[in-house]
Design a protein around this motif. Sequence first.
Motif, PDB file in Angstrom:
ATOM      1  N   MET A 474       0.980  -1.486  -0.178  1.00  0.00           N
ATOM      2  CA  MET A 474       0.207  -0.559   0.466  1.00  0.00           C
ATOM      3  C   MET A 474       0.202   1.287   0.192  1.00  0.00           C
ATOM      4  N   LEU A 478       0.713   3.970  -2.777  1.00  0.00           N
ATOM      5  CA  LEU A 478       0.638   5.343  -2.821  1.00  0.00           C
ATOM      6  C   LEU A 478       1.322   6.557  -3.190  1.00  0.00           C
ATOM      7  N   PRO A 510      -4.236   1.015  -4.795  1.00  0.00           N
ATOM      8  CA  PRO A 510      -4.905   0.991  -3.927  1.00  0.00           C
ATOM      9  C   PRO A 510      -6.206  -0.032  -3.534  1.00  0.00           C
TER      10      PRO A 510
END
Length: 594
Positions: A474, A478, A510
């Motif tokens: 993640m 991002l 995501p």
Amino acid sequence: MTLTFRRRPARAGTPTPADRRQGAVNATMAPIAIGQILASVESMTIGRLYRRDNLLRGVSARGARVGTLRHRLLTVLDSPTTPQILAAVNLVSATALLLGRNRRPVQIASNVVIGLCNRLNEIRTPYGRDGADQMTAVITQYRSLSALIPDAARSDDLFLRAVNYQAALSYFVSGISKAFGSSWVQGDALGEIVRTQAYGGGPAARLLRDRPRLARLLTWSTPLWEASFPLIYLLPERWGRRALWGVKGFHVAVAAVMELPRFVWGFTGSHGAVGYALSRHRLPSSNVERVVLTATAAVALTAGTYAAAQRAQDRDRRAGLKGSVLLELEDGVVEYRHVPPTDPAVDADTAPVVILEAGLGNALDAWAWVADGVSRSAHVLAYHRRGYGRTTSSADPGRAVEALVRTVGSSGPLIAVSHSIGLLVLAGHAGGQVDGRAFAGIVLVDGTDPDLFDADRADRRRVGTYLQSQAHTMFAALSGVYNFAPNAVARQTRYEPDQQNGTLQFIFAPRNVYRATREYFELPTAGAIDALREVPVRYLVASEENAAQQESLARKLAAEHRLVPASSHRSVIGFRENAAQVVSVIEEALDRVR
């Protein structure tokens, strides 16, 4: 006419920039000196331990050729008396450093000697150094190197800036690494530390053992504040210095819990340089620290924006002429791709239908090489389960597959092919009817063993390890770092350019990372083996990476077993040459069910 501006004279008692700079150097050097004095005294009081055959013995001469000058010198370094001599020299130098306030030559000379002694100790015994030791080494080395600059003001300024950057980077990296650590994610790290024999004997450790909730709270809060440390430069100086005192308190608390009195000094030594950076707005030069932080944030924002644009571009590609199709159901759509038989001699109305079930968080593009090979003689269906890609329907996989099979219109036998955790998805509907037909065969590629999967989900540490990997994914998603740094997906897949980029962008989206995390915990395992054994024709294709595990699973399923040499869990379908072997097994299954 020329205008000249005169700097307002400093008020009486107001420190000059030179005073601030020297004060920051003193504040950096004093903790380092105290820490080195304690370390030296400790080394001088345990001389007998250096004479035993344990971790403190010298090992530097092991790799040197006997009889050479290098071997003779290293043998002297490995002598049990050498640490005592180095400790005595270090003690004298550290004392001079502590007493050498405002004496730049004394401070520089002391740092050179301290750095040399610590380096020789590191060569003699290259382990056992903690973070405080490493920070001390960095500070002493920076002081020695910056002394090569003739101008004292520039030399001191560069030294303080370098130490400040190192401190900020150390805290940030430490926080990020803890955030990806399974025991820190679960909140168990501090509790595990205070239960050890080495660090669990003190009163502070006993206090935390008796209060597990407090230990868990402190475990979670530690990586949070460490990763947030660079934000201190955005605070007003007064609040920044208060935050810095809070960090000092943290180190004191750690030293108290672990009963390591010298642990605190290396880190707090860097705080003198951090304080110097916090007061830079009062100094005549520009605030480089804020510029660097702003530039870093801008780079991160740019990388994240670029990654979002790349993912949007991939969604547009899949919506194009060569991309996927959306099938409307009652509560949304299912994204899929259908490739009809490419061999003109094959009757499309009676050709077999091969349904491809992807692994956890994987794109339908991951099946590109397999779909290309199988589609010569069969219909191929690949789709995205609920929550992935452009699929918005909440229909369970069985209902989605049945709707997709109806769109094909072929009456041929059904074959299901799964990869990884797709085995569990397939088990949920493999034993039932799909458009009035039962599955005639299955091919499980490096499938997830339900029993091992249950054991993993019942083990808090393994769950923490999985959450650690998902947090890492993640973060990469991002920040967009996956587009610029090597990663396992890129190393273990070699698709055509569009599909390669699509697979990468899909896995690091995501939304898909979040969905994969949920699916990991939601997939049922009860009765999976029995359901798969109901299918008449069963094959299992194993990667070499998981060969032993897959051989055991094949026995449970009573499935024919094939091994793809020199393959990993992802490359077994991600490399063309490996996928060709998977295709041959699928064709073997097709020949048996026709």
